[in-house]
Design a protein around this motif. Structure first.
Motif, PDB file in Angstrom:
ATOM      1  N   ASP A   1      -7.425  11.703  -3.106  1.00  0.00           N
ATOM      2  CA  ASP A   1      -8.036  12.119  -4.367  1.00  0.00           C
ATOM      3  C   ASP A   1      -7.179  13.232  -4.966  1.00  0.00           C
ATOM      4  OD1 ASP A   1      -9.749  13.489  -6.295  1.00  0.00           O
ATOM      5  OD2 ASP A   1     -11.401  12.314  -5.462  1.00  0.00           O
ATOM      6  N   GLU A   2      -6.578  12.954  -6.128  1.00  0.00           N
ATOM      7  CA  GLU A   2      -5.657  13.927  -6.732  1.00  0.00           C
ATOM      8  C   GLU A   2      -6.372  15.180  -7.232  1.00  0.00           C
ATOM      9  OE1 GLU A   2      -1.889  11.420  -8.442  1.00  0.00           O
ATOM     10  OE2 GLU A   2      -3.686  11.505  -9.730  1.00  0.00           O
TER      11      GLU A   2
ATOM     12  N   PHE B   1     -12.922  14.491   7.467  1.00  0.00           N
ATOM     13  CA  PHE B   1     -13.343  14.041   6.139  1.00  0.00           C
ATOM     14  C   PHE B   1     -13.564  15.244   5.215  1.00  0.00           C
ATOM     15  CE2 PHE B   1     -15.499  10.205   8.321  1.00  0.00           C
ATOM     16  CZ  PHE B   1     -14.345   9.454   8.211  1.00  0.00           C
ATOM     17  N   GLY B   2     -12.950  15.217   4.047  1.00  0.00           N
ATOM     18  CA  GLY B   2     -13.155  16.276   3.075  1.00  0.00           C
ATOM     19  C   GLY B   2     -12.234  17.469   3.220  1.00  0.00           C
ATOM     20  N   GLU B   3     -11.391  17.476   4.225  1.00  0.00           N
ATOM     21  CA  GLU B   3     -10.471  18.598   4.429  1.00  0.00           C
ATOM     22  C   GLU B   3      -9.408  18.594   3.335  1.00  0.00           C
ATOM     23  OE1 GLU B   3      -7.504  20.299   7.950  1.00  0.00           O
ATOM     24  OE2 GLU B   3      -8.942  18.687   8.374  1.00  0.00           O
ATOM     25  N   VAL B   4      -9.230  19.740   2.660  1.00  0.00           N
ATOM     26  CA  VAL B   4      -8.279  19.851   1.553  1.00  0.00           C
ATOM     27  C   VAL B   4      -6.853  19.806   2.088  1.00  0.00           C
ATOM     28  CG1 VAL B   4      -7.442  21.341  -0.314  1.00  0.00           C
ATOM     29  CG2 VAL B   4      -9.900  21.129   0.114  1.00  0.00           C
ATOM     30  N   ILE B   5      -5.994  19.052   1.381  1.00  0.00           N
ATOM     31  CA  ILE B   5      -4.601  18.896   1.789  1.00  0.00           C
ATOM     32  C   ILE B   5      -3.672  19.519   0.759  1.00  0.00           C
ATOM     33  CG2 ILE B   5      -5.110  16.765   3.048  1.00  0.00           C
ATOM     34  CD1 ILE B   5      -3.991  15.214   0.653  1.00  0.00           C
ATOM     35  N   ASP B   6      -2.426  19.697   1.129  1.00  0.00           N
ATOM     36  CA  ASP B   6      -1.388  20.156   0.217  1.00  0.00           C
ATOM     37  C   ASP B   6      -0.560  18.946  -0.197  1.00  0.00           C
ATOM     38  OD1 ASP B   6       0.764  21.180  -1.127  1.00  0.00           O
ATOM     39  OD2 ASP B   6       1.279  22.688   0.385  1.00  0.00           O
ATOM     40  N   PRO B   7      -0.667  18.489  -1.441  1.00  0.00           N
ATOM     41  CA  PRO B   7       0.041  17.278  -1.864  1.00  0.00           C
ATOM     42  C   PRO B   7       1.562  17.398  -1.813  1.00  0.00           C
ATOM     43  CG  PRO B   7      -1.721  17.844  -3.418  1.00  0.00           C
ATOM     44  CD  PRO B   7      -1.544  19.012  -2.501  1.00  0.00           C
ATOM     45  N   GLN B   8       2.071  18.605  -1.637  1.00  0.00           N
ATOM     46  CA  GLN B   8       3.525  18.794  -1.583  1.00  0.00           C
ATOM     47  C   GLN B   8       4.084  18.582  -0.184  1.00  0.00           C
ATOM     48  OE1 GLN B   8       5.044  19.211  -4.550  1.00  0.00           O
ATOM     49  NE2 GLN B   8       2.936  19.061  -5.317  1.00  0.00           N
ATOM     50  N   HIS B   9       3.232  18.344   0.786  1.00  0.00           N
ATOM     51  CA  HIS B   9       3.693  18.211   2.160  1.00  0.00           C
ATOM     52  C   HIS B   9       3.098  16.959   2.817  1.00  0.00           C
ATOM     53  CE1 HIS B   9       4.320  22.540   1.422  1.00  0.00           C
ATOM     54  NE2 HIS B   9       5.337  22.396   2.240  1.00  0.00           N
ATOM     55  N   VAL B  10       3.801  16.482   3.837  1.00  0.00           N
ATOM     56  CA  VAL B  10       3.297  15.378   4.638  1.00  0.00           C
ATOM     57  C   VAL B  10       2.008  15.833   5.328  1.00  0.00           C
ATOM     58  CG1 VAL B  10       3.758  13.879   6.615  1.00  0.00           C
ATOM     59  CG2 VAL B  10       5.596  14.425   5.009  1.00  0.00           C
ATOM     60  N   VAL B  11       0.991  14.982   5.306  1.00  0.00           N
ATOM     61  CA  VAL B  11      -0.299  15.321   5.917  1.00  0.00           C
ATOM     62  C   VAL B  11      -0.287  14.889   7.379  1.00  0.00           C
ATOM     63  CG1 VAL B  11      -2.782  14.916   5.864  1.00  0.00           C
ATOM     64  CG2 VAL B  11      -1.500  15.057   3.720  1.00  0.00           C
ATOM     65  N   GLY B  12      -0.521  15.830   8.262  1.00  0.00           N
ATOM     66  CA  GLY B  12      -0.651  15.521   9.681  1.00  0.00           C
ATOM     67  C   GLY B  12      -2.074  15.080   9.988  1.00  0.00           C
ATOM     68  N   LEU B  13      -2.235  13.830  10.395  1.00  0.00           N
ATOM     69  CA  LEU B  13      -3.575  13.325  10.700  1.00  0.00           C
ATOM     70  C   LEU B  13      -4.068  13.806  12.054  1.00  0.00           C
ATOM     71  CD1 LEU B  13      -3.253   9.688   9.341  1.00  0.00           C
ATOM     72  CD2 LEU B  13      -4.196  11.701   8.197  1.00  0.00           C
ATOM     73  N   ASN B  14      -3.133  14.170  12.933  1.00  0.00           N
ATOM     74  CA  ASN B  14      -3.494  14.862  14.171  1.00  0.00           C
ATOM     75  C   ASN B  14      -2.345  15.797  14.534  1.00  0.00           C
ATOM     76  OD1 ASN B  14      -1.739  12.755  14.868  1.00  0.00           O
ATOM     77  ND2 ASN B  14      -2.723  12.361  16.826  1.00  0.00           N
ATOM     78  N   VAL B  15      -2.615  17.075  14.437  1.00  0.00           N
ATOM     79  CA  VAL B  15      -1.599  18.094  14.708  1.00  0.00           C
ATOM     80  C   VAL B  15      -1.695  18.482  16.180  1.00  0.00           C
ATOM     81  CG1 VAL B  15      -0.758  20.390  14.133  1.00  0.00           C
ATOM     82  CG2 VAL B  15      -1.737  18.921  12.336  1.00  0.00           C
ATOM     83  N   LEU B  16      -0.608  18.244  16.917  1.00  0.00           N
ATOM     84  CA  LEU B  16      -0.618  18.472  18.362  1.00  0.00           C
ATOM     85  C   LEU B  16      -0.708  19.953  18.693  1.00  0.00           C
ATOM     86  CD1 LEU B  16       2.241  16.007  19.386  1.00  0.00           C
ATOM     87  CD2 LEU B  16      -0.230  15.570  19.389  1.00  0.00           C
ATOM     88  N   SER B  17      -1.450  20.264  19.749  1.00  0.00           N
ATOM     89  CA  SER B  17      -1.514  21.628  20.263  1.00  0.00           C
ATOM     90  C   SER B  17      -0.503  21.789  21.391  1.00  0.00           C
ATOM     91  CB  SER B  17      -2.926  21.932  20.792  1.00  0.00           C
ATOM     92  OG  SER B  17      -3.886  21.821  19.767  1.00  0.00           O
TER      93      SER B  17
END
Length: 456
Positions: A358-359, A319-335
């Motif tokens: 939130d834009e 929650f609250g983590e800043v994203i890059d609107p130009q890229h697909v957001v990974g909701l869980n990035v695999l290790s």
């Protein structure tokens, strides 16, 4: 020896499953509330409430772990955003209809009150027990609590299926490898449950009601995994070449050639189109392609998984983590990657879609969808965003948009019989069109041609 061990396991669990205790002579008086059922259970099963209140099932949180910034966290359904119905926060009464408790209607729910544990959802043997879909975990008023309480026994596939096969609003929607076809599967669909008579509890039952198996809360901490080699030898094949693959390939990669083999699963969910008055069309599987409350969907059946390196852990969006609107957001990035000795090429369902963010603040929004002021009543994303973000103590700027997201869901069920496992040519194709994208996985090309099968 391996066959003898598996046969012993099947017989053991078969004996346990058949040793049901008829509770009719112990429970005779009618109940005025479901909490009275729990109090009655605890008269004989003393201390079980304490055990359950330590579990993921109850808390919807996994074990503590250190995140990528070194902060101590617990992750689970309480803290995770997904790209189905997005977030539990502010939507409690709808989401918590699948909680193993009674009355989790808001963020004041008392997780220390054992009387609100729902024993019946996991132990009913009548097939008549059900919860109100929007009732914060409370049983339907039509349920005969006395009849159900007198029937209780060891957990069955039917018990588990109520929630785990129907996440996201229907059979097979979320997981793809768990749907209603797995309640009584054939051996062709799942060799363990259909062929050997396993139940969900055969692999997942732990001690003191702690369910084994790594879902999202456990993937965040990298704990609580079940491994195939707990029952099978670390070199289970007679063929040495196949055994040599096991330092780089997860068992499921070859032995689950496709998922959603009987029931289609949802693969795309676009929230940006919700709220429109539109004629609903069905796809080739008879599934809706649109819902005014939820937007556009896509479905697929008999799906070839997507393959990634994975070491058992994943970094989850917070929650609250800043994203890059130009890229697909990974909701869980695999290790895990090719040089990680603990990683294996592993199959996944990848869920994709568009969801609200939130834009201005450039973080994902956890909107209020259900209940008073929620989007499903007002069709107002601004109000839904204000109320939803208040529930997680974050500010909403007043400007929203929609962004594409993706989320990885492990594929562990629907294990096919040996004869249906993938053949060598499925990945090592002469035409170069096999299942695995070797370059994306970090190889210079097909290792059969470039030298060696090992990642090391």
């Amino acid at each position: 020896m391996q066959e003898v061990y598996i046969t012993f396991i099947v017989l053991l669990f078969g004996l346990q499953a058949s040793a049901q205790q008829d509770h009719t002579e112990f429970i005779e008086d009618p109940f005025q509330s479901p909490q009275e059922v729990t109090e009655t259970c605890l008269m004989c099963h003393e201390g079980v409430d304490h055990d359950i209140m330590q579990t993921r099932h109850w808390n919807w949180l996994g074990d503590e772990y250190l995140d990528k910034d070194g902060n101590s966290r617990r992750a689970g359904k309480q803290t995770i955003i997904n790209n189905y119905c997005i977030s539990v926060s502010s939507n409690w009464p709808r989401c918590t209809s699948c909680h193993i408790g009674y009355g989790w209607k808001d963020n004041t729910f008392d997780f220390e009150d054992g009387k609100n544990i729902d024993c019946l959802i996991c132990h009913d043997q009548t097939g008549t027990y059900k919860k109100v879909p929007t009732g914060a975990g409370m049983p339907d008023p039509s349920v005969d609590l006395l009849k159900v309480a007198q029937s209780v026994g060891k957990t069955t596939n039917e018990n588990c299926s109520v929630c785990h096969f129907n996440g996201g609003g229907g059979t097979g929607i979320k997981h793809g490898d768990m749907d209603e076809s797995m309640i009584h599967p054939t051996a062709e669909l799942d060799v363990h449950m259909g062929g050997l008579g396993f139940t969900c509890s055969t692999c997942h039952a732990g001690e003191n009601h702690k369910i084994r198996g790594a879902s999202h809360g456990s993937l965040a901490s990298g704990q609580n995994h079940i491994s195939c080699i707990e029952c099978h030898d670390a070199k289970p094949h007679q063929n040495k070449t196949l055994n040599d693959h096991m330092d780089a390939i997860a068992c499921e990669t070859c032995h689950i050639p496709t998922f959603a083999r009987k029931e289609p699963t949802k693969t795309w969910w676009d929230w940006s189109t919700a709220g429109q008055e539109r004629e609903v069309q069905l796809d080739e599987y008879g599934k809706p392609l649109y819902n005014k409350k939820k937007g556009d969907f896509e479905w697929d059946q008999d799906v070839i998984p997507e393959y990634r390196w994975h070491n058992g852990q994943a970094d989850y969006y917070q929650f609250g983590e800043v994203i890059d609107p130009q890229h697909v957001v990974g909701l869980n990035v695999l290790s895990g990657e090719i040089h990680d000795p603990g990683a294996r090429i592993t199959p996944f369902k990848v869920m994709r879609g568009k969801q609200i963010y939130d834009e201005k603040k450039q973080y994902l929004i956890a909107p209020k969808l259900f209940g008073e002021g929620g989007y499903w009543k007002t069709w107002d994303w601004n109000q839904a965003s204000v109320l939803g973000m208040e529930s997680i103590n974050l500010t909403y700027s007043g400007y929203y948009g929609f962004i594409e997201t993706e989320m990885y869901w492990p594929i562990n069920h629907m294990v096919a019989p040996d004869e249906d496992a993938l053949k060598c040519s499925a990945c090592h194709s002469e035409k170069g069109n096999g299942r695995l994208d070797w370059e994306a996985l970090g190889y210079p090309g097909d290792p059969m041609k470039t030298g060696g099968r090992s990642k090391k």
